[in-house]
Design a protein around this motif. Structure first.
Motif, mmCIF file in Angstrom:
data_model
loop_
_atom_site.group_PDB
_atom_site.id
_atom_site.type_symbol
_atom_site.label_atom_id
_atom_site.label_comp_id
_atom_site.label_asym_id
_atom_site.label_seq_id
_atom_site.Cartn_x
_atom_site.Cartn_y
_atom_site.Cartn_z
ATOM 1 N N VAL A 25 0.841 -1.195 0.000
ATOM 2 C CA VAL A 25 0.000 0.000 0.000
ATOM 3 C C VAL A 25 0.876 1.245 0.000
ATOM 4 N N LYS A 26 0.516 2.204 -0.849
ATOM 5 C CA LYS A 26 1.180 3.503 -0.871
ATOM 6 C C LYS A 26 0.141 4.590 -0.639
ATOM 7 N N ILE A 27 0.578 5.663 -0.001
ATOM 8 C CA ILE A 27 -0.287 6.822 0.220
ATOM 9 C C ILE A 27 0.455 8.053 -0.277
ATOM 10 N N GLU A 28 -0.124 8.750 -1.243
ATOM 11 C CA GLU A 28 0.496 9.938 -1.824
ATOM 12 C C GLU A 28 -0.449 11.123 -1.654
ATOM 13 N N ARG A 29 0.150 12.311 -1.490
ATOM 14 C CA ARG A 29 -0.644 13.538 -1.375
ATOM 15 C C ARG A 29 -0.213 14.519 -2.463
ATOM 16 N N VAL A 30 -1.193 15.058 -3.150
ATOM 17 C CA VAL A 30 -0.944 15.967 -4.272
ATOM 18 C C VAL A 30 -0.937 17.401 -3.760
ATOM 19 N N PRO A 31 0.160 18.121 -3.966
ATOM 20 C CA PRO A 31 0.229 19.505 -3.475
ATOM 21 C C PRO A 31 -0.708 20.426 -4.240
ATOM 22 N N LYS A 32 -1.083 21.507 -3.575
ATOM 23 C CA LYS A 32 -1.934 22.539 -4.184
ATOM 24 C C LYS A 32 -3.210 21.939 -4.763
ATOM 25 N N ALA A 33 -3.825 21.065 -3.997
ATOM 26 C CA ALA A 33 -5.022 20.382 -4.483
ATOM 27 C C ALA A 33 -5.928 20.027 -3.319
ATOM 28 N N GLY A 34 -7.232 20.032 -3.607
ATOM 29 C CA GLY A 34 -8.227 19.616 -2.637
ATOM 30 C C GLY A 34 -8.824 18.286 -3.021
ATOM 31 N N HIS A 35 -10.135 18.141 -2.779
ATOM 32 C CA HIS A 35 -10.786 16.858 -3.037
ATOM 33 C C HIS A 35 -10.787 16.518 -4.522
ATOM 34 N N HIS A 36 -10.930 17.517 -5.385
ATOM 35 C CA HIS A 36 -10.874 17.283 -6.836
ATOM 36 C C HIS A 36 -9.434 17.463 -7.312
ATOM 37 N N LEU A 37 -8.539 16.645 -6.792
ATOM 38 C CA LEU A 37 -7.118 16.828 -7.055
ATOM 39 C C LEU A 37 -6.760 16.664 -8.520
ATOM 40 N N TYR A 38 -7.518 15.884 -9.268
ATOM 41 C CA TYR A 38 -7.261 15.678 -10.693
ATOM 42 C C TYR A 38 -7.546 16.944 -11.500
ATOM 43 N N LEU A 39 -8.455 17.793 -10.993
ATOM 44 C CA LEU A 39 -8.746 19.080 -11.625
ATOM 45 C C LEU A 39 -7.854 20.183 -11.073
ATOM 46 N N ASP A 40 -7.561 20.117 -9.781
ATOM 47 C CA ASP A 40 -6.795 21.177 -9.122
ATOM 48 C C ASP A 40 -5.336 21.178 -9.546
ATOM 49 N N ASN A 41 -4.751 19.992 -9.656
ATOM 50 C CA ASN A 41 -3.342 19.876 -10.019
ATOM 51 C C ASN A 41 -3.173 18.685 -10.960
ATOM 52 N N PRO A 42 -3.643 18.805 -12.208
ATOM 53 C CA PRO A 42 -3.607 17.664 -13.127
ATOM 54 C C PRO A 42 -2.201 17.201 -13.473
ATOM 55 N N THR A 43 -1.242 18.115 -13.444
ATOM 56 C CA THR A 43 0.128 17.728 -13.775
ATOM 57 C C THR A 43 0.667 16.720 -12.774
ATOM 58 N N GLU A 44 0.546 17.018 -11.478
ATOM 59 C CA GLU A 44 1.056 16.113 -10.453
ATOM 60 C C GLU A 44 0.183 14.868 -10.345
ATOM 61 N N PHE A 45 -1.128 15.039 -10.487
ATOM 62 C CA PHE A 45 -2.018 13.877 -10.455
ATOM 63 C C PHE A 45 -1.647 12.904 -11.575
ATOM 64 N N ASN A 46 -1.484 13.417 -12.795
ATOM 65 C CA ASN A 46 -1.108 12.555 -13.916
ATOM 66 C C ASN A 46 0.231 11.877 -13.667
ATOM 67 N N ARG A 47 1.180 12.628 -13.111
ATOM 68 C CA ARG A 47 2.504 12.048 -12.870
ATOM 69 C C ARG A 47 2.409 10.849 -11.940
#
Length: 432
Positions: free
Chosen positions: A397-419
């Motif tokens: 199991v891994k747990i990652e947190r996307v910076p500069k993002a809230g619940h809609h992290l794929y919309l808030d920070n798509p670059t890091e989410f995609n990465r």
């Protein structure tokens, strides 16, 4: 930049968003709102989805836009897949096939860290017409056993259009096909009557879960997907986990994006929060247990509904470009005011306060595949629940947190989410 010919074609095939959203402060807002409410239909819902998907740089070669799918590197189609052959239950499906890729991949399979992920997101200006096949009832993807599958599932009240900033980047991974669906009863999928007969909590929760996961399983069989990496956001994450528990043979890896329903209700488990959680007002509990949903309220509001959606999206997605906000307004309004169906699952699965009636933390030990949790750094969903679940799970199991993002992290920070998602896709390819 969009070519003039593709822009003309796009404006012909996909009509612009209603004037209401472009004149939010106009004295004619009430009239425009009434017109928008009155004119909504399956066709306007389809158009609102197409406006979001048309931003994707699907038809590009060497960075130049082309107008012919025959010459494109990436082929995408969206349509309704008939589950039973009678047209009563259809799941809206986006399929993206990649003929080539833009990635530089190291010998060990890792992504080149110098890659500019901004180039793998989306184009702010629609480039070309996206082929719309609303009446699709057949599945014609090439069945190549070497192709791996990423299946993406939206959250409550959403639809596959919400991932519009992610599809292009994810579709560039070599050897992968991207699927994205609208859950049955949500988005642009069919809206069958939602009937739950169970009386006990266990009974109606199981019936509600089966409404989604059994239709999803039928969808999988139609597409002949033997193995998949399954990604679900929020309620979609909850349902993806439940599906993976019941059908582990078809899920290679699980990616849970800010999943709802992981922790126990703190009022039932005060160890989780020292203060035992915030007490929910009694009137909210009554409305919740009466199965009142935001979508139901919007339908009751009639011509006043669009203005309520505008306030919500202007607050949640204020960081987006104005044109994106406007098109998201229109899309969310249309999928929210379609006939009530899958939305009524939320009060059966969750207690007031968004805690699961059958918390995932008590079930995730059954997961049999590697699992990754993704949260936004400013997410209202608490990542600590995943940390607690990790200690109980018997898989990696891994747990990652996307910076500069809230619940809609794929919309808030798509670059890091995609990465992060691409990293999981490539690691899955290496391990297999």
């Amino acid at each position: 930049m969009a070519s003039s010919s593709s822009s003309t074609l796009l404006s012909t095939v996909i009509p612009p968003a209603p004037v209401f959203f472009y004149k939010l402060r106009s004295p004619h807002v009430r009239f425009a709102s009434l017109r928008h409410w009155y004119s909504r239909s399956e066709q306007t819902l389809e158009a609102s989805e197409a406006r979001l998907l048309s931003r994707l740089a699907f038809f590009t070669i060497g960075g130049k836009t082309v107008n012919s799918p025959e010459n494109s590197k990436t082929l995408a189609r969206v349509g309704l897949v008939d589950l039973d052959g009678d047209g009563m239950r259809k799941i809206n499906t986006l399929v993206i096939d990649q003929k080539g890729n833009d990635f530089d991949i190291d010998k060990d399979g890792s992504i080149d860290e110098t890659l500019n992920y901004e180039q793998l997101g989306f184009t702010e200006i629609p480039q070309t017409d996206l082929k719309i096949q609303s009446n699709t009832t057949t599945v014609d993807e090439e069945k190549n056993p070497s192709i791996k599958n990423l299946v993406m599932c939206h959250g409550f009240g959403g639809g596959l259009g919400f991932f519009y900033r992610n599809y292009h980047g994810l579709s560039q991974v070599p050897g992968w096909r991207i699927y994205s669906i609208d859950w049955l009863g949500m988005g642009r999928s069919s809206r069958p009557q939602f009937i739950i007969k169970g009386k006990s909590v266990d009974e109606y929760v199981q019936e509600t879960e089966n409404f989604f996961i059994e239709s999803f399983e039928k969808w999988r069989k139609i597409h002949k997907i033997d193995k998949m990496t399954l990604l679900g956001h929020s309620l979609g994450g909850y349902l993806a986990a439940v599906y993976a528990i019941k059908y582990p043979m078809h899920v290679e890896k699980l990616i849970l994006v800010s999943p709802v329903g992981v922790p126990r209700n703190p009022q039932n488990d005060p160890r989780y929060f020292k203060d035992g959680g915030r007490k929910i007002p009694g009137w909210i509990v009554k409305l919740w247990n009466a199965h009142l949903t935001p979508q139901l309220i919007l339908r009751w509001l009639g011509p006043f509904g669009p203005s309520l959606v505008t306030k919500y999206t202007a607050h949640k997605f204020s960081h987006l470009e104005e044109i994106d906000q406007l098109d998201l307004h229109d899309y969310l309004y249309h999928i929210s005011t379609a006939a009530g169906s899958g939305e009524f699952a939320i009060t059966r699965i969750l207690e007031p306060g968004a805690y699961a009636r059958k918390p995932l933390i008590d079930r995730l030990y059954e997961i049999q595949m590697p699992t990754t949790f993704l949260y936004g750094e400013d997410d209202w969903m608490d990542y600590r629940a995943a940390e607690e679940a990790k200690d109980l799970m018997r898989v990696f199991v891994k747990i990652e947190r996307v910076p500069k993002a809230g619940h809609h992290l794929y919309l808030d920070n798509p670059t890091e989410f995609n990465r992060l998602v691409i990293k999981e896709m490539l690691e899955g390819s290496i391990n297999n």
